[in-house]
Design an enzyme around this catalytic site. Sequence first.
Site, mmCIF file in Angstrom:
data_model
loop_
_atom_site.group_PDB
_atom_site.id
_atom_site.type_symbol
_atom_site.label_atom_id
_atom_site.label_comp_id
_atom_site.label_asym_id
_atom_site.label_seq_id
_atom_site.Cartn_x
_atom_site.Cartn_y
_atom_site.Cartn_z
ATOM 1 N N ASP A 77 0.989 -1.037 0.060
ATOM 2 C CA ASP A 77 -0.066 0.178 0.003
ATOM 3 C C ASP A 77 0.916 1.221 -0.030
ATOM 4 O OD1 ASP A 77 0.372 0.911 2.947
ATOM 5 O OD2 ASP A 77 0.071 -1.337 3.047
ATOM 6 N N ASP A 107 0.603 3.787 2.557
ATOM 7 C CA ASP A 107 0.532 4.166 3.737
ATOM 8 C C ASP A 107 -0.625 5.452 3.310
ATOM 9 O OD1 ASP A 107 1.120 3.768 6.327
ATOM 10 O OD2 ASP A 107 2.221 5.684 6.202
HETATM 11 N N1 ADE Z 1 2.046 -3.224 7.075
HETATM 12 C C1 ADE Z 1 1.496 -3.086 5.757
HETATM 13 N N2 ADE Z 1 1.300 -1.846 5.279
HETATM 14 C C2 ADE Z 1 1.720 -1.017 6.445
HETATM 15 C C3 ADE Z 1 1.716 0.342 6.692
HETATM 16 N N3 ADE Z 1 1.314 1.133 5.766
HETATM 17 N N4 ADE Z 1 1.998 0.716 7.868
HETATM 18 C C4 ADE Z 1 2.539 -0.223 8.728
HETATM 19 N N5 ADE Z 1 2.369 -1.566 8.760
HETATM 20 C C5 ADE Z 1 1.935 -1.906 7.346
#
Ligand code: ADE
Length: 274
Positions: A214, A216
């Site tokens: 992703d 974040d």
């Molecule tokens: N694991 C997968 N995506 C994450 C994120 N954006 N922040 C923290 N841990 C994660």
Amino acid sequence: MGKIKIGIIGGSGMDNPLILEDRKEKKVTTPFGDPSDVLILGTIKGVDCVLLARHGRSHNLFPSIVNYRANIWALKEEGCSHLIATTMCGSLQENKHPGEIVLIDDFIDRTTKRKLTFFDCTSDAASGVCHVPMNEPFCPKTRAVLASCVKALGYPFHEKGTMITIEGPRFSTRAESRLFRQWRADVVNMSTVPEVTLAKEVGLLYASVALVTDYDSWREDREAVNVELAVKTFKENADKACKVLLYAIPKIAEQDWDEDIQQNEEIARSSVLK
Ligand code: ADE
């Protein structure tokens, strides 16, 4: 050339025991408590491996309550020379995209609730005070083998990157995510610290295969991270992590690690003030 043994710490969904042949379960405990689950002993193309599901095989442990100390101690006691961890992570930079692998080479610690050292005067198993150097947390030689293997498999990847490990379990706010970008972190997760630092304290060669799931929370033009999104991307890409391990582990075993193991053990030994 001595024999090596590779510990695999499987992140969520990347802890598939079927990657091992001649599997055998072993329940162990340590002076620091119980690891997340049984150790699964086995081989990959004749190379001895030990698999441990970081969050337990039923995924019942969230990152703040994983007993990292017991996990690392158990793998060391089992005779591992190397640890390869897998982890999901969010991207903090434009050039890192979901589905890509980052072979991280550094970290920023934003955890707050974890036991960060074996040497905290609670166990005779680790006596003294330990100040372990952290200028090179991840084993560069293991990372180089992983890089050549990921490349040969044709997966998009980054040879290095800085992981910021947050405490969680919540994801970051927009403001936090922007701040981490300003700090020039590349990816964010909830598990690299203290796994990597504890591995260093006991002289293990540690590398991490981080799979981006992703963006974040910083990107206004993309959906902010949420469990559904991360798990969906992860499911579409999880086989990549398994294929990397299956391909890379026999290649790692082709190399001579005697000096690296000795050097890392010496760093660990000389970091303890008695
Ligand atoms: N694991 C997968 N995506 C994450 C994120 N954006 N922040 C923290 N841990 C994660």
